[in-house]
Write an enzyme that holds these catalytic residues in place. Structure first.
Site, PDB file in Angstrom:
ATOM      1  N   LYS A 206       0.836  -1.206   0.000  1.00 39.98           N
ATOM      2  CA  LYS A 206       0.000   0.000   0.000  1.00 39.98           C
ATOM      3  C   LYS A 206       0.869   1.254   0.000  1.00 39.98           C
ATOM      4  O   LYS A 206       0.621   2.206  -0.743  1.00 39.98           O
ATOM      5  CB  LYS A 206      -0.943  -0.006   1.220  1.00 39.98           C
ATOM      6  CG  LYS A 206      -2.057  -1.035   1.098  1.00 39.98           C
ATOM      7  CD  LYS A 206      -2.802  -1.259   2.409  1.00 39.98           C
ATOM      8  CE  LYS A 206      -3.776  -2.419   2.258  1.00 39.98           C
ATOM      9  NZ  LYS A 206      -4.429  -2.809   3.514  1.00 39.98           N
TER      10      LYS A 206
ATOM     11  N   GLN B 191      -4.365  -1.266   9.801  1.00 43.56           N
ATOM     12  CA  GLN B 191      -4.282  -2.609   9.229  1.00 43.56           C
ATOM     13  C   GLN B 191      -4.831  -3.644  10.222  1.00 43.56           C
ATOM     14  O   GLN B 191      -4.422  -3.679  11.379  1.00 43.56           O
ATOM     15  CB  GLN B 191      -2.812  -2.925   8.883  1.00 43.56           C
ATOM     16  CG  GLN B 191      -2.620  -4.245   8.177  1.00 43.56           C
ATOM     17  CD  GLN B 191      -3.273  -4.295   6.791  1.00 43.56           C
ATOM     18  OE1 GLN B 191      -3.178  -3.364   6.008  1.00 43.56           O
ATOM     19  NE2 GLN B 191      -3.947  -5.395   6.487  1.00 43.56           N
TER      20      GLN B 191
ATOM     21  N   ASP C 128     -10.845   3.110   4.018  1.00 48.15           N
ATOM     22  CA  ASP C 128     -11.099   1.675   3.913  1.00 48.15           C
ATOM     23  C   ASP C 128     -12.610   1.401   3.793  1.00 48.15           C
ATOM     24  O   ASP C 128     -13.011   0.314   3.404  1.00 48.15           O
ATOM     25  CB  ASP C 128     -10.569   0.958   5.176  1.00 48.15           C
ATOM     26  CG  ASP C 128      -9.357   0.089   4.881  1.00 48.15           C
ATOM     27  OD1 ASP C 128      -9.107  -0.189   3.693  1.00 48.15           O
ATOM     28  OD2 ASP C 128      -8.673  -0.304   5.841  1.00 48.15           O
TER      29      ASP C 128
END
Ligand code: NAP
Length: 283
Positions: free
Chosen positions: A53, A97, A120
């Protein structure tokens, strides 16, 4: 193989160059889109995801800030960091994460992220926005699947879409996105009776299960479009999807490969969401 491939790498390359172009436009106005990525602990897979990412951000010209913490970080400490990032004008997207160590309540942390920076798309406000058709961030993986369908000009209106899997990050948001485009949607899961009876009537199948090659050719009607979200290791340790690619590609009209399908699209949509967050902050 009779099916045409929907190439996630090629589509990602195209979309990421468009992201890079829009990032340059923002930079000319003095604004660099910023993504904060928080990694807690030493989970090996998470480290790879986070690295990919951050690298993708750099390549597209976004600023990425990686914050790494030991597995003993407390929930209160993590919540403090998230709140500080919510207030940071240089940060337009915050990604924590998952999974987090067991002493930390993941949902509580996600709910602490400002919905305006929830790139997200996991915040309950983002889920609500998707459900009601309001503006908000869509979860990256199903959003990437929608882009793949768009890339082949697939008309969803009136089609029967079968989504296998009902997770909050893939299956459920996927079903809502398809519904929003006027598909008739069936959601299947581990308690579904006679999965094949459902998949055989589908014009479009999205497999998001986590079981190697579980969707086989006999479960697919000729001409079906098949999107494979699964990321699994088979018994030989090879990366594979939920779809038996060799068999299903003989009957489907379009199919996504694993690797090189939905995977790169997920990261691409994270870049898109972060860019759009920065663009919204600039108006
Ligand atoms: P998850 O949370 O484990 O959900 C799996 C879903 O599959 C559940 O809803 C489960 O049903 C259903 N299921 C399990 N066995 C089934 C069966 N035999 N028949 C029908 N449905 C069954 O997984 P996820 O996070 O959604 O991820 C799904 C897959 O996508 C995984 O392989 C994951 O690695 C992959 N993934 C890939 C990306 C990417 O970027 N490419 C991103 C996210 C996830 P129940 O609800 O009844 O348990």
């Amino acid at each position: 193989m009779t099916a045409q491939l929907i190439d996630g790498n090629a589509l990602s390359k195209q979309l990421r160059s468009e992201v890079a172009r829009r990032v340059q436009t923002l930079k000319q106005r003095g604004l660099t889109p910023g993504l904060a990525v928080i990694l807690v602990g030493e989970d090996a897979a998470s480290q790879v995801y986070v690295r990919n990412k951050v690298k993708a951000c750099e390549e597209a010209g976004l600023n990425s800030v990686l914050e790494r913490y030991g597995a003993d970080l407390t929930e209160a400490q993590l919540l403090d960091r998230v709140r500080a990032l919510n207030e940071d004008p240089g940060i337009h997207g915050i990604l924590v994460q998952l999974p987090l160590p067991s002493q930390i309540n993941s949902q509580k942390v996600i709910e602490a992220i400002s919905p305006a920076k929830d790139v997200d798309g996991f915040h309950i406000a983002s889920a609500g926005a998707l459900m009601t058709g309001m503006p908000g961030f869509w979860p990256c993986t199903p959003h990437g699947c929608m882009k793949m369908l768009e890339s082949i000009d697939y008309e969803l209106r009136g089609k029967h879409a079968v989504v296998i899997g009902r997770s909050n990050i893939v299956g459920k948001p996927m079903a809502l996105m398809l519904l929003q485009k006027d598909a008739t949607v069936t959601i299947c899961h581990s308690r579904t009776k006679d999965l094949k009876a459902h998949t055989r009537t589908a014009d479009l199948i999205i497999a998001a299960v986590g079981r190697p090659r579980m969707l086989t050719a006999d479960m697919v009607k000729p001409g079906t479009v098949v999107i494979d979200v699964g990321m699994n290791r088979d018994v030989d340790g090879r990366l594979c999807g939920d779809v038996d690619f060799a068999g299903v590609s003989q009957v489907a009209s379009y199919i996504t490969p694993v690797p090189g399908g939905v995977g790169p699209m997920t990261i691409t949509m994270l870049l898109v969401n972060t860019l759009e967050s920065a663009e919204r902050s600039a108006v």
